[in-house]
Design an enzyme around this catalytic site. Sequence first.
Site, PDB file in Angstrom:
ATOM      1  CG  HIS A  48       6.719  30.203 -41.921  1.00 39.90           C
ATOM      2  ND1 HIS A  48       7.090  29.503 -43.048  1.00 39.90           N
ATOM      3  CD2 HIS A  48       6.833  29.562 -40.816  1.00 39.90           C
ATOM      4  CE1 HIS A  48       7.318  28.314 -42.502  1.00 39.90           C
ATOM      5  NE2 HIS A  48       7.193  28.360 -40.816  1.00 39.90           N
ATOM      6  CG  HIS A  72       3.561  26.236 -37.003  1.00 41.57           C
ATOM      7  ND1 HIS A  72       3.207  27.005 -38.140  1.00 41.57           N
ATOM      8  CD2 HIS A  72       5.093  26.110 -37.280  1.00 41.57           C
ATOM      9  CE1 HIS A  72       3.990  27.417 -39.016  1.00 41.57           C
ATOM     10  NE2 HIS A  72       5.291  26.962 -38.612  1.00 41.57           N
ATOM     11  CD  GLU A  76      10.409  26.769 -29.546  1.00 41.19           C
ATOM     12  OE1 GLU A  76      11.243  26.898 -29.005  1.00 41.19           O
ATOM     13  OE2 GLU A  76       9.330  25.948 -29.283  1.00 41.19           O
ATOM     14  CG  ASP A  77       9.356  31.545 -33.048  1.00 39.61           C
ATOM     15  OD1 ASP A  77      10.159  30.831 -32.297  1.00 39.61           O
ATOM     16  OD2 ASP A  77       9.178  31.457 -34.013  1.00 39.61           O
ATOM     17  CG  ASP A 139       7.446  24.576 -40.521  1.00 39.22           C
ATOM     18  OD1 ASP A 139       7.551  25.657 -40.536  1.00 39.22           O
ATOM     19  OD2 ASP A 139       8.018  23.963 -39.852  1.00 39.22           O
ATOM     20  CG  ASP A 260      10.469   4.654 -64.901  1.00 39.21           C
ATOM     21  OD1 ASP A 260      11.498   4.945 -64.917  1.00 39.21           O
ATOM     22  OD2 ASP A 260       9.869   4.162 -63.999  1.00 39.21           O
TER      23      ASP A 260
END
Length: 705
Positions: A48, A72, A76-77, A139, A260
């Site tokens: 990911h 990123h 957190e994880d 993300d 259009d």
Amino acid sequence: MYTIEELALTLSQYLPYEQVSKVKRAYYYAEQAHDGQRRKSGEPYVTHPLAVAEILSELRMDCDGLTAALLHDVIEDTGISREALTEQFGEGVAGLVDGVSKLTHLEFNSQIEKQAHNFQKMAMAMADDIRVILVKLADRLHNMRTLDAMPAHKKRRIARETLDIYAPIANRLGMYNVRVDLESLAFQAYYPMRARMLQRAIHKKYGQQRIKDTQKLEDTIRSELAADYIEASISVREKHIYSIYQKMDKKRRSLDEIMDVMGVRIVTDRHDSCYRILGVIHALFKPIEGRFKDYIAVPKSNGYQSLHTTVLGTNGIPMEVQIRTEEMDLVANNGIAAHWAYKVGGTSSMPSNHDRATKWVKSLLEIQQKARNPVEFVDNVKSDLFPDEVYVFTPNGQIIELPSGATPVDFAYGVHTEIGNTCISCRINRRLAPLSTQLESGQTVEIITAKNAQPNVAWLSFAITGKARTNIRHYLKDKQRENAISIGHRLLTRSLNAFKTNIEELTTEQISQVLATHQLSSLDDLLESIGKGRHVGYLVARELFPNIDEDTLITPKSFKVNGSEGMLISYAKCCAPIPGDPIVGYVQVDKGIIIHHLNCPNVQDHLSNPERFIHMSWGKEIEEELHISLIVTYINERGAVAKIASSISDTDFQVSNLDIIERGRVSRLRLNITISSRVGLADVMRRIKAVRCVEKVSRETIVGR
């Protein structure tokens, strides 16, 4: 499966070797940190962040942004601290990762308060570093591409918040490609059946001959441009499906009425070639009137530049043609991300787009600081997130971009907050116009200000920009507090006079004790509360002097009405008192003092709270405009009402309404009029009485209603 070596190969095309090495090191660090973790699809979790970095590499993101993308989810994880990241990759990367981490589990669900609070957090993170939102958008884009692994209810929630929040932000930052991908994927996830049906209908209508027609169209345009020695690349595209759906939904149109669906994009090398190509296109195809826009001369607020024209194609189907330079094309597709492409390339020919985005984020912060709560903040930002712009000019030729439906009040605040706060009227194209007029592109707007002017609460009914609405509310809130403190001071002073003292003579202990009782933090808070009617001045005075015998108290002086007290003193509509009438004040919670006629029957309803009554009197030089109703009894002859109305038409008195309340041989009408004194009232009544058909003129009493 995409690998780190493939990413490194892409990055080596625009980043130096040592920066590519840093990105690779971040990948191996993330791979180790996420070891054993898997996504819902069963793939190793590190696929990911690698995919997010790939998306950003297509936007030519800088080294720190890419490093943060790979890391990123680490804070957190995985339990790795920000300090550990700082030590390994520097404070810049750690700050970005921390900013993205705070946004990772934002859930924009149906709880409005929670959604608003989370969006506020996002705005704050963007203000710290705009790359935070770019990593978050990448993300979200990869999550949308792998959404099939999620359960159905989560798919719908994620798709909805993508359409409501993330796609509009991508649009506001000018990131066309990201926005289109997010909208298309979210539309298919949220409305799968509608997406399939619409795709089939488009294919049926345009798909049979599409490849042949597309090639023929490209060849025709290319040969015409070559004949004029103009170099350009041409691509024919189909408008993306969610955009077609939105037009059909909002404008209630069928697919046949969408003009259009097919589009042509022509990218050239020079600015002046764009206008030459426009001439060739209009000579080749018939232009549709009113469908030309020059976004090169006047760019959109997100930095987008292009010429747009809609013409009838060879098969009679309308098509939109976009003409732009290569530089404009990069900005049109990547928006703010184009800033890093130019930065990496060593030039600074396109910094304005980054500046625009930074300016927008700063305006979000200003709105956030002045908003009373997160819901108000989001409400005010919505108009900035969904702009359908108009472009108007200041008198010296500066262009101001505003959302469609904006008024001169929005324009005034767009120029400067102080101009908005002091505006009293405006000129549009040199003619005086109401402040509620909706502006149109191309108009020149001049704001007329006055030193002592102030925002009007009525402006909130037509001001639409977040900046205008926030500043108006903020000013009125501050002004209301100022007025409330002033009135509270007068009410408490009046009550303390009965105790033969005043506010200045109160001890710190006395004040602190009362503040503690009512859980207030300052004397101004107490005075504001009294002014707004939440606390009664007399009862507060009793709390300050609990041991004084009531028999020794003297009667307080009357409260004088001077007409300049502000929004917390108002006149009861039931009895409409005017200067000279005997009056009494009733202190109502959050409304301040309501002034009634002493004999008003409604006053009797409040006798259960005698402490809230105030003996009042008129000041000597009151100039307040007051509204009263007159009942006129007249003989119903031809032209009688016109004669009555014209009897006061040449005076300064304003008639706000005229209503016939009884018809017959003898009729009665109610005349609502604005006056400022009893002398004025007597003059009006004398003039009406002088009309031959009028039998009687009297002020309306509450009993008569």
